[in-house]
Design an enzyme around this catalytic site. Structure first.
Site, PDB file in Angstrom:
ATOM      1  N   ASP A  68      83.090  17.201 -83.943  1.00  0.00           N
ATOM      2  CA  ASP A  68      82.674  15.826 -83.679  1.00  0.00           C
ATOM      3  C   ASP A  68      83.643  14.903 -84.432  1.00  0.00           C
ATOM      4  O   ASP A  68      84.465  15.357 -85.236  1.00  0.00           O
ATOM      5  CB  ASP A  68      81.208  15.591 -84.078  1.00  0.00           C
ATOM      6  CG  ASP A  68      80.615  14.378 -83.345  1.00  0.00           C
ATOM      7  OD1 ASP A  68      81.385  13.596 -82.760  1.00  0.00           O
ATOM      8  OD2 ASP A  68      79.386  14.213 -83.359  1.00  0.00           O
TER       9      ASP A  68
HETATM   10  C1  BGC Z   1      79.323  11.253 -81.619  1.00  0.00           C
HETATM   11  C2  BGC Z   1      79.589  12.152 -80.426  1.00  0.00           C
HETATM   12  C3  BGC Z   1      80.598  11.505 -79.520  1.00  0.00           C
HETATM   13  C4  BGC Z   1      81.849  11.238 -80.301  1.00  0.00           C
HETATM   14  C5  BGC Z   1      82.976  10.650 -79.480  1.00  0.00           C
HETATM   15  C6  BGC Z   1      80.604  10.798 -82.282  1.00  0.00           C
HETATM   16  O1  BGC Z   1      80.370   9.800 -83.216  1.00  0.00           O
HETATM   17  O2  BGC Z   1      78.502  11.926 -82.526  1.00  0.00           O
HETATM   18  O3  BGC Z   1      78.389  12.420 -79.769  1.00  0.00           O
HETATM   19  O4  BGC Z   1      80.839  12.317 -78.420  1.00  0.00           O
HETATM   20  O5  BGC Z   1      81.547  10.343 -81.345  1.00  0.00           O
HETATM   21  O6  BGC Z   1      82.736   9.346 -79.140  1.00  0.00           O
END
Ligand code: BGC
Length: 749
Positions: free
Chosen positions: A285
């Site tokens: 993530d």
């Molecule tokens: C979130 C994810 C997301 C990623 C990309 C993160 O902060 O937890 O779910 O896909 O950002 O935007």
């Protein structure tokens, strides 16, 4: 005749084996191509493939530094490049100028629609309808691929048992079975039958794993989950996504039992790869690799890279531990080049499957048909089916002849009703309830009362009360603005924010019936106002077509189709709350329960009531999991099981007779729950195992039958053995988790 059948069997067999042969040949071809490519790549290029570079979708320039990085082969994928020229230019550089011409993947959070926004995922979960989950993601993929996007960071498959957690809005709810059914459907929708179709998206099952179990519902918080709990509750949706062929998996931000998920060998290698057989790639993530430093698990960026690599993380999102340190880590023998080769193979495999080597460029002819009539109608249908009617003192549906007062901060808030993760949906295309009432020429008067959901000012009350007096029924559109749920937006108090409760109490004094329509990213505690309102309809954040959907529901042109995918708490103090909990040694019941006001003054110190409950709010939710009223009534009668004892190979048939006793045609979502009475580890009081939509005309009766087998009764025990155990089981068929007709049976070895 016999010969004919034999011929048919042979043809089917040959064509099946022909198909299998084709698939395996295709696989061999790209596995061969992957190996060939790998043999030509330098260490730097290999590291480049593991690099997912983030950009801002609002960026007005394409930095030279970024182009140069692509030219050198130092980037494998991008997220949030939303300028079409940049997409084209970057891909051209990757294909024509980078050392081995490996195409980039462009990713984006396309969560519940791209331009046409569907209800937020918890709303989609409330439809209990796999077909809707599938078609919403199919449309999202179709629209998003026009922008060059071929990878979405969805579906989110985190089981969520705490409405304080802001990301409950993105979740499939609290039940593993429902999440499993929906998860599969999302993957089928996003990825289509063939991932190489340029209008499909590679899906990403996230967040692996346990993210929804953050202590106190506080985002990113620590997670402690025993292994059986992990395997019985949190893992099944991911297993179903992997079985459905999900191309990628995202590791979560949280630590789990002391080890951050993005550096967790056991989870990423043992469970995900070895046990579940996942063969796509794992992406961290956003910065979750380097966040292991703040977790107190990694000493520094380099160590974080080492830990993620050891765990088997293939691609790093936005942080640069791999980019900056993998080379040295390999030199120092802390990470092997073979390990890196595995990462690259996993990434290239997805690029091959996406058809990017043959067809790397955005198809400029494909416009995505943004907001096409078909897309809007699907979004409207999804919104109708996602609304859950929680209370109705015969006020809904309303008749065409009465005068409606439309009040509340969300009656005409186009941006807010799109909900969390709706970057690309434009509020200019959003249809609000007020617009729908206006368009339909209905008799209404309107006064906002409050400007926005958190508004504490009472300045608009006078006007709103006057409007209410001038009507026959009040439709109060309240709830939360979009920004109050979603990532990092947990709330300790889940009441209606601002002065909404106060306004509702004032409106109630007019004596006019009040229908509360809630648009929010989570269940909202309404216990303070429940007696002031006559009907409650949960609309979640219903998306682009929410207005028309709600207008039609109000007038009974459509009926609210949803059921709760989460237990609806009376108050945040009850959280976490979920129907499939375990029993205690002193289970709560209505006989023993002593409410706070019944405790005699000056009571002797004793464990009065003797059971597991709260003195002030008891032990029940406001509304149970699976609950939702319709505009008609259903009667459940005569439950029957095919046998009292089944063995491990048998199927058990469980049926009931379901009657529509109301005056309207309608749909029930008939639910089957099971309880394993005694287990080698304690078992939940109930678990959803099957559900089925049943349409019945007014007065009609149908037999509804479900079939289950010992497979459905399996669970993982402390020896980590997954099996069903001999013993007594209870089974219910009913309209929700807190009701139903019951039978018992015995599972025998
Ligand atoms: C979130 C994810 C997301 C990623 C990309 C993160 O902060 O937890 O779910 O896909 O950002 O935007």
């Amino acid at each position: 005749m016999k010969n004919y059948i034999l011929f048919f069997v042979i043809v089917v067999f040959l064509s099946c084996s022909e198909e299998t042969k084709q698939v395996s040949e295709e696989k061999q071809t790209y596995e061969k191509a992957i190996n060939e490519l790998l043999s030509k790549m330098t260490l730097e290029e290999k590291i480049g493939q593991t690099n997912l570079r983030g950009t801002s979708s609002r960026s007005k320039i394409l930095p030279e530094e970024l182009k140069e990085a692509v030219r050198k082969g130092n980037v494998g994928a991008f997220l949030n490049v939303m300028n079409l020229d940049y997409v084209d230019e970057l891909q051209k550089i990757a294909v024509e100028e980078s050392p081995n011409g490996i195409p980039l993947i462009f990713g984006r959070d396309v969560i519940h629609g791209f331009k046409t926004i569907f209800p937020i995922p918890i709303g989609l979960a409330a439809t209990w309808d796999a077909q809707i989950a599938k078609s919403s993601s199919e449309i999202a993929a179709f629209e998003a691929s026009a922008a060059g996007i071929r990878w979405t960071f969805a579906p989110m498959l985190d089981i969520a048992r705490d409405s304080r957690w802001g990301r409950i809005a993105e979740s499939p709810g609290e039940d593993p079975y429902l999440a499993t059914v929906l998860g599969r459907a999302y993957i089928e929708g996003f990825q289509g039958e063939d991932l190489s179709n340029p209008t499909s998206l590679a899906a990403c099952a996230k967040h692996f794993i346990g993210y929804g179990a953050a202590i106190g519902g506080r985002d990113y918080n620590t997670v402690n989950i025993s292994e059986p709990l992990l395997r019985n509750v949190y893992l099944p949706p991911f297993k179903s996504a992997i079985d459905a062929g999900v191309a990628t998996v995202m590791s979560s931000f949280n630590e789990i039992n002391g080890i951050p998920a993005s550096g967790n060998k056991f989870l990423l290698k043992q469970v995900l790869r070895n046990e579940l057989g996942f063969n796509g790639f794992v992406v961290s993530d956003w910065n979750s690799t380097t966040e292991m430093i703040a977790h107190g698990f990694a000493r520094d960026e380099k160590h974080a890279g080492e830990l993620s690599a050891a765990a088997g993380m293939d691609m790093e999102m936005t942080s640069t531990a791999y980019e900056n340190h993998l080379k040295d880590l390999i030199k120092e023998g802390k990470v092997t080049e073979e390990q890196l080769d595995e990462f690259v193979k996993n990434i290239l495999r997805v690029k091959f499957k996406l058809g990017l080597f043959k067809n790397p460029y955005r198809n400029k002819e494909h416009t995505g048909n943004f907001y096409a009539e078909k897309h809007l109608q699907e979004a409207k249908n999804a919104a109708i089916k996602s609304t859950v009617l929680l209370k109705n003192n015969s006020v809904l549906p309303i008749s065409q002849n009465i005068k409606v007062a439309i009040i509340g901060p969300l009656a005409n808030a186009p941006h807010e009703q799109l909900g969390t993760w709706s970057f690309d949906g434009e509020k200019e295309h959003t249809n609000t309830p007020l617009m729908a009432f206006k368009k339909a020429n209905t008799k209404y008067v309107f006064s906002k009362g409050l400007d926005y959901s958190r508004d504490k000012s009472t300045d608009g009350f006078k006007e709103a009360i006057k409007t209410a007096r001038n009507s026959d029924v009040i439709l109060f559109f309240g709830g939360e603005e979009a920004i109050l749920s979603g990532e990092a937006h947990s709330r300790a108090n889940i009441d209606l924010p601002g002065a909404q409760e106060q306004l509702i109490k004032e409106l109630a004094k007019t004596g006019k019936p009040i229908v509360l329509i809630i648009m929010a990213g989570r269940p909202i505690s309404i216990s303070n106002i429940i007696d002031d309102i006559d009907a409650v309809l949960m609309a979640w954040h219903p998306g682009t077509m929410g207005g028309e959907a709600l207008h039609e529901i109000m007038y009974g042109i459509q009926e609210p189709g949803g059921r709760l995918p989460v237990s609806w708490p009376k108050t945040a103090g009850q959280l976490p709350f979920f129907y499939n909990h375990k029993n205690t040694g002193r289970p709560a019941d209505s006989v023993k329960f002593v409410p706070i006001d019944k405790i005699p003054i000056g009571s002797w110190q004793s464990s009065l009531g003797n059971e597991s409950h709260y003195l002030d709010v008891g032990y029940k939710p406001q509304y149970p999991f699976g609950y939702g009223l319709t505009y008609t009534n259903f009667k459940y009668e005569n439950i029957q099981i095919s046998k009292d004892t089944i063995n491990f190979e048998d199927e058990l048939s469980v049926k009931i007779s379901l009657k529509n006793t109301g005056k309207r045609d309608g749909k029930d979502i008939t639910q089957l729950y099971v309880q394993d009475a005694v287990g080698s580890i304690t078992r939940p009081v109930k678990e959803l195992k099957r559900f089925m939509p049943v349409f019945l005309k007014s007065g009609e009766t149908k037999e509804v039958e479900f079939r289950i087998s010992s497979k459905d009764l399996e669970f993982v025990n402390y020896e980590m053995i997954k099996a069903a155990e001999e013993g007594n089981f209870n089974v219910w068929i009913g309209p929700h988790s807190a009701s139903g007709l019951k039978k018992s049976f015995y599972l025998k070895k």
